[in-house]
Design a protein around this motif. Sequence first.
Motif, PDB file in Angstrom:
ATOM      1  N   PHE A  30       0.828  -1.204   0.000  1.00 45.17           N
ATOM      2  CA  PHE A  30       0.000   0.000   0.000  1.00 45.17           C
ATOM      3  C   PHE A  30       0.864   1.257   0.000  1.00 45.17           C
ATOM      4  O   PHE A  30       0.620   2.198  -0.765  1.00 45.17           O
ATOM      5  CB  PHE A  30      -0.937   0.011   1.206  1.00 45.17           C
ATOM      6  CG  PHE A  30      -1.632   1.325   1.413  1.00 45.17           C
ATOM      7  CD1 PHE A  30      -2.562   1.789   0.482  1.00 45.17           C
ATOM      8  CD2 PHE A  30      -1.351   2.119   2.521  1.00 45.17           C
ATOM      9  CE1 PHE A  30      -3.196   3.018   0.654  1.00 45.17           C
ATOM     10  CE2 PHE A  30      -1.978   3.342   2.702  1.00 45.17           C
ATOM     11  CZ  PHE A  30      -2.901   3.791   1.762  1.00 45.17           C
ATOM     12  N   GLU A  31       1.885   1.286   0.841  1.00 43.74           N
ATOM     13  CA  GLU A  31       2.763   2.459   0.880  1.00 43.74           C
ATOM     14  C   GLU A  31       3.514   2.637  -0.442  1.00 43.74           C
ATOM     15  O   GLU A  31       3.727   3.757  -0.899  1.00 43.74           O
ATOM     16  CB  GLU A  31       3.750   2.346   2.045  1.00 43.74           C
ATOM     17  CG  GLU A  31       3.074   2.498   3.409  1.00 43.74           C
ATOM     18  CD  GLU A  31       4.069   2.494   4.555  1.00 43.74           C
ATOM     19  OE1 GLU A  31       5.285   2.325   4.300  1.00 43.74           O
ATOM     20  OE2 GLU A  31       3.633   2.650   5.712  1.00 43.74           O
ATOM     21  N   LEU A  32       3.899   1.527  -1.071  1.00 46.32           N
ATOM     22  CA  LEU A  32       4.537   1.617  -2.382  1.00 46.32           C
ATOM     23  C   LEU A  32       3.597   2.257  -3.386  1.00 46.32           C
ATOM     24  O   LEU A  32       3.995   3.170  -4.133  1.00 46.32           O
ATOM     25  CB  LEU A  32       4.940   0.224  -2.862  1.00 46.32           C
ATOM     26  CG  LEU A  32       5.411   0.142  -4.325  1.00 46.32           C
ATOM     27  CD1 LEU A  32       6.723   0.903  -4.522  1.00 46.32           C
ATOM     28  CD2 LEU A  32       5.567  -1.313  -4.767  1.00 46.32           C
ATOM     29  N   LEU A  33       2.358   1.796  -3.428  1.00 47.76           N
ATOM     30  CA  LEU A  33       1.370   2.368  -4.350  1.00 47.76           C
ATOM     31  C   LEU A  33       1.220   3.869  -4.120  1.00 47.76           C
ATOM     32  O   LEU A  33       1.239   4.654  -5.075  1.00 47.76           O
ATOM     33  CB  LEU A  33       0.021   1.675  -4.163  1.00 47.76           C
ATOM     34  CG  LEU A  33      -1.166   2.283  -4.926  1.00 47.76           C
ATOM     35  CD1 LEU A  33      -0.958   2.189  -6.430  1.00 47.76           C
ATOM     36  CD2 LEU A  33      -2.464   1.586  -4.517  1.00 47.76           C
ATOM     37  N   CYS A  34       1.105   4.268  -2.872  1.00 49.52           N
ATOM     38  CA  CYS A  34       0.963   5.698  -2.551  1.00 49.52           C
ATOM     39  C   CYS A  34       2.190   6.482  -3.012  1.00 49.52           C
ATOM     40  O   CYS A  34       2.067   7.549  -3.619  1.00 49.52           O
ATOM     41  CB  CYS A  34       0.787   5.882  -1.050  1.00 49.52           C
ATOM     42  SG  CYS A  34      -0.730   5.206  -0.370  1.00 49.52           S
TER      43      CYS A  34
END
Length: 214
Positions: A30-34
């Motif tokens: 999720f943090e990568l996507l953000c």
Amino acid sequence: MHDDAIEPFFATLAAANPSPQTELEFTSVFELLCAVLLSAQATDAGVNKATKRLFALAPTPQRMLDLGLEQVTELIRTIGLFRTKAKNLVQTCRILVEQHGGAVPRSREALEALPGVGRKTANVVLNVAFGEPTMAVDTHIFRVANRTGLAPGKNPLAVELKLLERVPAKYAVDAHHWLILHGRYVCQARRPQCERCAVRRWCDTAASTMPAEG
């Protein structure tokens, strides 16, 4: 670039950096996507500075929604296009919660359906998070692919498809990282550092401008 140059070209990049990584900082898919969503027209260092604060408060899609648009906007205001990116980020989190159980989907179609997520962002997530041999063509890769002759093309999609065709399978997962880093630190836009380039002997442009090596 001749076909027989591609293997030594990537072998040389691989020898210099056996395990290339994205320079974006994250601790979850999720943090990568953000981070990738926020990185358009921004430096990785600038994104990392903002996401360090953002992820401390909102490490999940639901926590991001709980923060609300106003606070998310404030936390990323140092990044270019921050208002649009904040809106896209919050809308993306809502879709993740409502349609994907709070998880980041693994399909290209589902990723590209998220606000602010285009083909390049989807390719980064598929590659970095899920290990797929995708080619996320940014300005660095586009420049390196055309300048070296590895995968010439008039637009990012053309370059991506050519890379998928020409990059040997054993290098495919890491190839886009090597090309990004090479473009960022060596094959730079304004002045390519040909004199210290480890792969210049296989580069179409360097071969035409530098003396032959002995």
